[in-house]
Write a protein that holds these residues in place. Structure first.
Motif, PDB file in Angstrom:
ATOM      1  N   ASN A 132     -21.271 -46.693 -13.950  1.00  0.00           N
ATOM      2  CA  ASN A 132     -20.805 -46.936 -12.688  1.00  0.00           C
ATOM      3  C   ASN A 132     -22.338 -47.673 -12.000  1.00  0.00           C
ATOM      4  O   ASN A 132     -23.265 -47.008 -11.384  1.00  0.00           O
ATOM      5  CB  ASN A 132     -20.756 -45.837 -11.790  1.00  0.00           C
ATOM      6  CG  ASN A 132     -20.643 -46.063 -10.451  1.00  0.00           C
ATOM      7  OD1 ASN A 132     -19.872 -47.274  -9.985  1.00  0.00           O
ATOM      8  ND2 ASN A 132     -20.513 -44.951  -9.480  1.00  0.00           N
ATOM      9  N   TYR A 133     -22.497 -48.931 -12.654  1.00  0.00           N
ATOM     10  CA  TYR A 133     -23.636 -49.595 -12.192  1.00  0.00           C
ATOM     11  C   TYR A 133     -23.840 -49.785 -10.400  1.00  0.00           C
ATOM     12  O   TYR A 133     -22.525 -50.171  -9.870  1.00  0.00           O
ATOM     13  CB  TYR A 133     -23.873 -51.164 -12.569  1.00  0.00           C
ATOM     14  CG  TYR A 133     -24.098 -51.131 -14.047  1.00  0.00           C
ATOM     15  CD1 TYR A 133     -25.357 -50.679 -14.547  1.00  0.00           C
ATOM     16  CD2 TYR A 133     -22.965 -51.411 -15.097  1.00  0.00           C
ATOM     17  CE1 TYR A 133     -25.578 -50.743 -15.888  1.00  0.00           C
ATOM     18  CE2 TYR A 133     -23.213 -51.339 -16.264  1.00  0.00           C
ATOM     19  CZ  TYR A 133     -24.602 -50.990 -16.771  1.00  0.00           C
ATOM     20  OH  TYR A 133     -24.683 -50.787 -18.101  1.00  0.00           O
TER      21      TYR A 133
ATOM     22  N   THR B 121     -21.871 -62.846  -4.988  1.00  0.00           N
ATOM     23  CA  THR B 121     -22.813 -61.774  -5.487  1.00  0.00           C
ATOM     24  C   THR B 121     -22.209 -60.588  -6.309  1.00  0.00           C
ATOM     25  O   THR B 121     -21.144 -60.195  -5.957  1.00  0.00           O
ATOM     26  CB  THR B 121     -23.487 -61.129  -4.472  1.00  0.00           C
ATOM     27  OG1 THR B 121     -23.937 -61.888  -3.405  1.00  0.00           O
ATOM     28  CG2 THR B 121     -24.581 -60.251  -4.562  1.00  0.00           C
ATOM     29  N   ILE B 122     -22.716 -60.375  -7.547  1.00  0.00           N
ATOM     30  CA  ILE B 122     -21.993 -59.394  -8.412  1.00  0.00           C
ATOM     31  C   ILE B 122     -22.617 -57.883  -7.921  1.00  0.00           C
ATOM     32  O   ILE B 122     -23.968 -57.913  -8.050  1.00  0.00           O
ATOM     33  CB  ILE B 122     -22.209 -59.681  -9.828  1.00  0.00           C
ATOM     34  CG1 ILE B 122     -21.827 -61.095 -10.202  1.00  0.00           C
ATOM     35  CG2 ILE B 122     -21.655 -58.565 -10.769  1.00  0.00           C
ATOM     36  CD1 ILE B 122     -22.085 -61.723 -11.439  1.00  0.00           C
ATOM     37  N   LYS B 123     -21.656 -57.098  -7.543  1.00  0.00           N
ATOM     38  CA  LYS B 123     -22.161 -55.730  -6.850  1.00  0.00           C
ATOM     39  C   LYS B 123     -21.493 -54.617  -7.980  1.00  0.00           C
ATOM     40  O   LYS B 123     -20.563 -55.079  -8.706  1.00  0.00           O
ATOM     41  CB  LYS B 123     -21.926 -55.809  -5.590  1.00  0.00           C
ATOM     42  CG  LYS B 123     -22.771 -56.604  -4.791  1.00  0.00           C
ATOM     43  CD  LYS B 123     -23.931 -56.032  -4.487  1.00  0.00           C
ATOM     44  CE  LYS B 123     -24.691 -56.639  -3.279  1.00  0.00           C
ATOM     45  NZ  LYS B 123     -24.863 -56.170  -2.017  1.00  0.00           N
ATOM     46  N   GLY B 124     -21.779 -53.602  -7.357  1.00  0.00           N
ATOM     47  CA  GLY B 124     -21.024 -52.205  -7.973  1.00  0.00           C
ATOM     48  C   GLY B 124     -19.609 -52.134  -7.671  1.00  0.00           C
ATOM     49  O   GLY B 124     -19.257 -52.680  -6.566  1.00  0.00           O
TER      50      GLY B 124
ATOM     51  N   SER C 224     -17.032 -57.100  -7.791  1.00  0.00           N
ATOM     52  CA  SER C 224     -17.152 -55.851  -8.675  1.00  0.00           C
ATOM     53  C   SER C 224     -17.954 -56.415 -10.005  1.00  0.00           C
ATOM     54  O   SER C 224     -17.288 -57.612 -10.597  1.00  0.00           O
ATOM     55  CB  SER C 224     -16.128 -55.148  -8.661  1.00  0.00           C
ATOM     56  OG  SER C 224     -16.325 -54.374  -9.885  1.00  0.00           O
ATOM     57  N   TRP C 225     -18.750 -55.911 -10.871  1.00  0.00           N
ATOM     58  CA  TRP C 225     -19.093 -56.251 -12.115  1.00  0.00           C
ATOM     59  C   TRP C 225     -17.944 -56.153 -12.961  1.00  0.00           C
ATOM     60  O   TRP C 225     -18.205 -56.863 -14.029  1.00  0.00           O
ATOM     61  CB  TRP C 225     -20.346 -55.759 -12.626  1.00  0.00           C
ATOM     62  CG  TRP C 225     -20.010 -54.047 -12.754  1.00  0.00           C
ATOM     63  CD1 TRP C 225     -20.273 -53.063 -11.720  1.00  0.00           C
ATOM     64  CD2 TRP C 225     -19.787 -53.536 -14.013  1.00  0.00           C
ATOM     65  NE1 TRP C 225     -19.938 -51.929 -12.498  1.00  0.00           N
ATOM     66  CE2 TRP C 225     -19.765 -52.200 -13.614  1.00  0.00           C
ATOM     67  CE3 TRP C 225     -19.782 -53.910 -15.308  1.00  0.00           C
ATOM     68  CZ2 TRP C 225     -19.400 -51.062 -14.774  1.00  0.00           C
ATOM     69  CZ3 TRP C 225     -19.394 -53.136 -16.170  1.00  0.00           C
ATOM     70  CH2 TRP C 225     -19.403 -51.784 -16.092  1.00  0.00           C
TER      71      TRP C 225
ATOM     72  N   TYR D 139     -26.240 -47.581  -3.516  1.00  0.00           N
ATOM     73  CA  TYR D 139     -26.716 -46.086  -3.606  1.00  0.00           C
ATOM     74  C   TYR D 139     -26.899 -45.112  -2.387  1.00  0.00           C
ATOM     75  O   TYR D 139     -26.487 -44.256  -2.103  1.00  0.00           O
ATOM     76  CB  TYR D 139     -27.557 -45.876  -4.911  1.00  0.00           C
ATOM     77  CG  TYR D 139     -27.731 -44.382  -5.235  1.00  0.00           C
ATOM     78  CD1 TYR D 139     -26.896 -43.921  -6.152  1.00  0.00           C
ATOM     79  CD2 TYR D 139     -28.773 -43.649  -4.472  1.00  0.00           C
ATOM     80  CE1 TYR D 139     -27.033 -42.555  -6.762  1.00  0.00           C
ATOM     81  CE2 TYR D 139     -28.855 -42.370  -4.916  1.00  0.00           C
ATOM     82  CZ  TYR D 139     -28.033 -41.641  -5.844  1.00  0.00           C
ATOM     83  OH  TYR D 139     -28.007 -40.202  -6.473  1.00  0.00           O
ATOM     84  N   ALA D 140     -27.869 -45.832  -1.739  1.00  0.00           N
ATOM     85  CA  ALA D 140     -28.366 -45.126  -0.319  1.00  0.00           C
ATOM     86  C   ALA D 140     -27.296 -45.288   0.622  1.00  0.00           C
ATOM     87  O   ALA D 140     -27.058 -44.145   1.250  1.00  0.00           O
ATOM     88  CB  ALA D 140     -29.732 -46.007   0.208  1.00  0.00           C
ATOM     89  N   ARG D 141     -26.552 -46.276   0.695  1.00  0.00           N
ATOM     90  CA  ARG D 141     -25.255 -46.252   1.566  1.00  0.00           C
ATOM     91  C   ARG D 141     -24.462 -45.160   1.259  1.00  0.00           C
ATOM     92  O   ARG D 141     -23.796 -44.523   2.298  1.00  0.00           O
ATOM     93  CB  ARG D 141     -24.518 -47.644   1.536  1.00  0.00           C
ATOM     94  CG  ARG D 141     -24.082 -48.175   2.840  1.00  0.00           C
ATOM     95  CD  ARG D 141     -23.587 -49.502   2.859  1.00  0.00           C
ATOM     96  NE  ARG D 141     -23.394 -50.154   1.772  1.00  0.00           N
ATOM     97  CZ  ARG D 141     -24.241 -51.244   1.141  1.00  0.00           C
ATOM     98  NH1 ARG D 141     -25.237 -51.579   1.712  1.00  0.00           N
ATOM     99  NH2 ARG D 141     -23.833 -51.794  -0.059  1.00  0.00           N
TER     100      ARG D 141
END
Length: 198
Positions: A29-30, A138-141, A153-154, A36-38
């Motif tokens: 779970n990248y 943008t490639i995100k988790g 999502s990646w 992560y903070a959010r």
């Protein structure tokens, strides 16, 4: 039979759980440090603020007598189940999260997790084959990607196609309308946070 003696079930909420994004089997779970903070802030808000308030409301409403027609009690119990479900979900996701800082690739021309990628898509519906559509994403988790912000999502098909590519690469993207050729035009990463000098 009075509603006071019926068992409340969660079967009406099973669809909500099924709609949540799933992790690839055996995958990680990248997530970015900001994502992560959010998620962690949301979890702490639910545990420290929202849940105690709802518990207090339910406790107060339960003392008011007939629970079968008590809106505060019924809504409070429903909201409490929703909060508990979200807490379980966030706890599980944060336990398996692998925080990956995209700024470590700053200045790199290869696409990795966290990259901001500009690509050209050849052709398209109703367009001639020599026309191009430029897009930036943008490639995100999985738990942080927001399509309204041009984030994917990646594990999405476009991200899977772009990962490991370099500027100038021409790739084949499988879409419902058929295979399309895309060319990577630019790759950017956030700048690393400045470190304090001693």
């Amino acid at each position: 039979m009075s509603k006071a003696f019926t068992r409340e079930t969660d079967h009406d909420h099973e669809d909500d759980v099924a709609a949540l994004p799933t992790l690839p089997v055996g995958g990680k779970n990248y997530i970015t440090p900001q994502g992560y903070a959010r998620l962690r802030a949301e979890l702490l808000t639910l545990i420290d603020d929202e849940r105690p308030q709802v518990v207090e409301t339910v406790h107060w409403a339960a003392k008011n007598g007939d629970r079968s027609e008590n809106g505060d009690y019924l809504y409070g119990k429903k909201r409490l189940r929703e909060i508990d479900r979200r807490i379980r979900f966030l706890t599980k996701r944060l336990e398996v999260a692998e925080v990956t800082d995209p700024s470590v690739h700053h200045g790199c021309d290869q696409v990795f997790f966290g990259a901001i990628v500009t690509y050209a898509e050849e052709g398209g519906e109703g367009k001639s084959d020599d026309s191009h559509t430029e897009r930036t994403l943008t490639i995100k988790g999985i738990d942080e990607a927001d399509s309204r912000q041009q984030e994917v999502s990646w594990v999405s098909p476009i991200a899977r196609t772009l990962l490991r590519a370099r500027v100038g690469d021409v790739l084949s993207l499988a879409t419902p309308a058929g295979v399309r050729q895309i060319e990577v035009l630019a790759v950017q990463y956030p700048a690393p946070a400045p470190t304090g000098k001693r």
